[in-house]
Every structure is written in C-alpha cells, then in structure tokens.
Design a protein around this motif. Structure first.
Motif, PDB file in Angstrom:
ATOM      1  N   ALA A  26      -0.452  -1.866   1.886  1.00 36.28           N
ATOM      2  CA  ALA A  26      -1.694  -2.631   1.853  1.00 36.28           C
ATOM      3  C   ALA A  26      -2.735  -1.929   2.722  1.00 36.28           C
ATOM      4  O   ALA A  26      -2.404  -1.242   3.686  1.00 36.28           O
ATOM      5  CB  ALA A  26      -1.455  -4.049   2.362  1.00 36.28           C
ATOM      6  N   ASP A  27      -4.004  -2.111   2.360  1.00 31.93           N
ATOM      7  CA  ASP A  27      -5.078  -1.478   3.120  1.00 31.93           C
ATOM      8  C   ASP A  27      -5.077  -1.936   4.577  1.00 31.93           C
ATOM      9  O   ASP A  27      -5.214  -1.140   5.486  1.00 31.93           O
ATOM     10  CB  ASP A  27      -6.437  -1.774   2.480  1.00 31.93           C
ATOM     11  N   ASP A  28      -4.947  -3.235   4.800  1.00 33.58           N
ATOM     12  CA  ASP A  28      -5.013  -3.739   6.166  1.00 33.58           C
ATOM     13  C   ASP A  28      -4.280  -5.049   6.286  1.00 33.58           C
ATOM     14  O   ASP A  28      -4.640  -5.994   5.589  1.00 33.58           O
ATOM     15  CB  ASP A  28      -6.469  -3.901   6.590  1.00 33.58           C
ATOM     16  N   PRO A  29      -3.286  -5.204   7.076  1.00 33.51           N
ATOM     17  CA  PRO A  29      -2.613  -4.145   7.830  1.00 33.51           C
ATOM     18  C   PRO A  29      -1.553  -3.459   6.966  1.00 33.51           C
ATOM     19  O   PRO A  29      -1.068  -4.043   6.016  1.00 33.51           O
ATOM     20  CB  PRO A  29      -1.963  -4.907   8.974  1.00 33.51           C
ATOM     21  N   SER A  30      -1.204  -2.241   7.322  1.00 34.26           N
ATOM     22  CA  SER A  30      -0.098  -1.558   6.644  1.00 34.26           C
ATOM     23  C   SER A  30       1.130  -1.673   7.552  1.00 34.26           C
ATOM     24  O   SER A  30       1.003  -1.709   8.772  1.00 34.26           O
ATOM     25  CB  SER A  30      -0.432  -0.096   6.370  1.00 34.26           C
ATOM     26  N   ILE A  66       3.251  -2.253  12.612  1.00 40.80           N
ATOM     27  CA  ILE A  66       2.132  -2.816  11.855  1.00 40.80           C
ATOM     28  C   ILE A  66       0.845  -2.170  12.339  1.00 40.80           C
ATOM     29  O   ILE A  66       0.496  -2.250  13.525  1.00 40.80           O
ATOM     30  CB  ILE A  66       2.069  -4.348  12.044  1.00 40.80           C
ATOM     31  N   ARG A  67       0.125  -1.524  11.413  1.00 44.49           N
ATOM     32  CA  ARG A  67      -1.131  -0.855  11.753  1.00 44.49           C
ATOM     33  C   ARG A  67      -2.296  -1.586  11.107  1.00 44.49           C
ATOM     34  O   ARG A  67      -2.284  -1.851   9.912  1.00 44.49           O
ATOM     35  CB  ARG A  67      -1.124   0.583  11.263  1.00 44.49           C
ATOM     36  N   SER A  68      -3.284  -1.855  11.900  1.00 47.89           N
ATOM     37  CA  SER A  68      -4.487  -2.521  11.418  1.00 47.89           C
ATOM     38  C   SER A  68      -5.659  -1.565  11.567  1.00 47.89           C
ATOM     39  O   SER A  68      -5.704  -0.764  12.496  1.00 47.89           O
ATOM     40  CB  SER A  68      -4.732  -3.794  12.232  1.00 47.89           C
ATOM     41  N   ALA A  69      -6.622  -1.670  10.649  1.00 44.59           N
ATOM     42  CA  ALA A  69      -7.799  -0.811  10.706  1.00 44.59           C
ATOM     43  C   ALA A  69      -8.701  -1.197  11.877  1.00 44.59           C
ATOM     44  O   ALA A  69      -9.514  -0.410  12.333  1.00 44.59           O
ATOM     45  CB  ALA A  69      -8.580  -0.896   9.401  1.00 44.59           C
ATOM     46  N   PRO A  74      -1.724  -0.663  17.316  1.00 45.99           N
ATOM     47  CA  PRO A  74      -0.596  -0.989  16.428  1.00 45.99           C
ATOM     48  C   PRO A  74       0.396  -1.934  17.103  1.00 45.99           C
ATOM     49  O   PRO A  74       0.653  -1.842  18.300  1.00 45.99           O
ATOM     50  CB  PRO A  74       0.042   0.358  16.151  1.00 45.99           C
ATOM     51  N   GLU A  75       0.929  -2.831  16.309  1.00 47.98           N
ATOM     52  CA  GLU A  75       1.873  -3.829  16.801  1.00 47.98           C
ATOM     53  C   GLU A  75       3.283  -3.425  16.378  1.00 47.98           C
ATOM     54  O   GLU A  75       3.494  -2.937  15.281  1.00 47.98           O
ATOM     55  CB  GLU A  75       1.501  -5.177  16.184  1.00 47.98           C
ATOM     56  N   ARG A  76       4.242  -3.640  17.256  1.00 55.41           N
ATOM     57  CA  ARG A  76       5.640  -3.340  16.953  1.00 55.41           C
ATOM     58  C   ARG A  76       6.449  -4.608  17.167  1.00 55.41           C
ATOM     59  O   ARG A  76       6.299  -5.274  18.183  1.00 55.41           O
ATOM     60  CB  ARG A  76       6.165  -2.229  17.838  1.00 55.41           C
ATOM     61  N   LYS A  77       7.301  -4.916  16.192  1.00 56.35           N
ATOM     62  CA  LYS A  77       8.164  -6.089  16.287  1.00 56.35           C
ATOM     63  C   LYS A  77       9.596  -5.676  15.983  1.00 56.35           C
ATOM     64  O   LYS A  77       9.835  -4.860  15.103  1.00 56.35           O
ATOM     65  CB  LYS A  77       7.747  -7.171  15.296  1.00 56.35           C
TER      66      LYS A  77
END
Length: 167
Positions: A26-30, A66-69, A74-77
C-alpha cells in the motif's frame, strides 16, 4: 510466502520450523512482516488408513516494520503466539489426506495478551510418490478464514520440506 520443514527425531514426534515473509505494498503505510515458527507434534495414535490423533505445541514470532510517508519514524511491532492444537487426520487408501485441527492461541503484542480459539481444515493430494499438493483453510475466533495452497516434498523418511502461498 512461507517455507517450512519438519523432521521426526523419535517415533510419534515431529519437530517443525517455518519461516514466512509478507509485504503490504500500500502507498501509505507500507508494511513488511517476517515470521518464525517452531512446533512439536506428538501423534500417539497413527494409522496408515483411517484416523490418526495427536496434538501440537507451537511458538510463533512475527515482526512488522510499518513505514509511513509522514512522520513519525517507522514503527516496529513484535507479536508472539503460543498455541496448543488438537490434531485429527484421516488417511484414505488412495493416498489423499484430510486434516482437521482445533485449538487455542495466546497472542502477545506490545504488552497486551489475548487468547482465542483457532481452527483449520487441510487436504493433501499426492502428485508423485514423494510430492503432494496441499490446500488449507484456517482461522481464529472473531476473524475471517485464511487460505493457502502449496507443495510438500518428502526428502527422505522423516524429513519433509514444504512451501505455500495464500491470503
């Protein structure tokens, strides 16, 4: 995509390892997900045809990146799952195999713990002496079913390698 293998170090016991990767483009978030799973199966009632019964104790770990524009960074879970599953397998004289599983899972994510029921139905169709087509539908309480299609190859007695793709 998933890749796994299993081996039987002693009679009626199989140890399995699995590795998985997934990507949401997906464009945001990937999101990129990487998983590792380990399981011990104990099948005390085994038959060449008819019903075989046992249980599986498992541990799985998934890491999501998880990367957001837009900020934040970036978030890590990390998600950890512990499971106990009852296994029932019916082997037909034709070589086809039907699997029915019912169990429970405890899932831990960011300090939160949830316990849910899980289920699965699988089928194996022999393609050659050591190669089988596999299909499965599985899920857990309060969610829709997932599906996977794959291949399983028995390298030698007691050692199998498999791969599957699904949604």
């Amino acid at each position: 995509a998933e890749l796994g293998f299993g081996f039987g170090p002693i009679e009626n016991v199989e140890i399995g390892l699995a590795f998985a990767r997934a990507r949401d483009r997906a464009d945001d978030p990937s999101t990129k997900i990487r998983g590792l799973g380990m399981a011990i199966k104990w099948i005390p009632i085994q038959n060449d045809t008819g019903w075989s019964l046992g249980m599986r104790l498992g541990y799985d770990r998934e890491r999501a990146h998880i990367r957001s524009a837009t900020p934040p960074d970036p978030e890590r879970k990390t998600e950890k799952t512990y499971s106990l599953v009852g296994l029932a397998t019916y082997r037909f004289e034709s070589g086809r195999v039907l699997h029915v599983n019912l169990g429970t899972k405890q899932v831990k994510v960011e300090g939160e713990t949830d316990t849910v029921a899980s289920w699965g139905i699988g089928f194996e169709q022999p393609l050659m002496a050591k190669l089988k087509l596999t299909a499965e539908v599985f899920g857990e309480e309060e969610s829709g079913p997932d599906k996977a299609l794959g291949l399983r190859y028995e390298v030698f007695e007691g050692f199998k390698i498999s791969g599957a793709i699904g949604r």
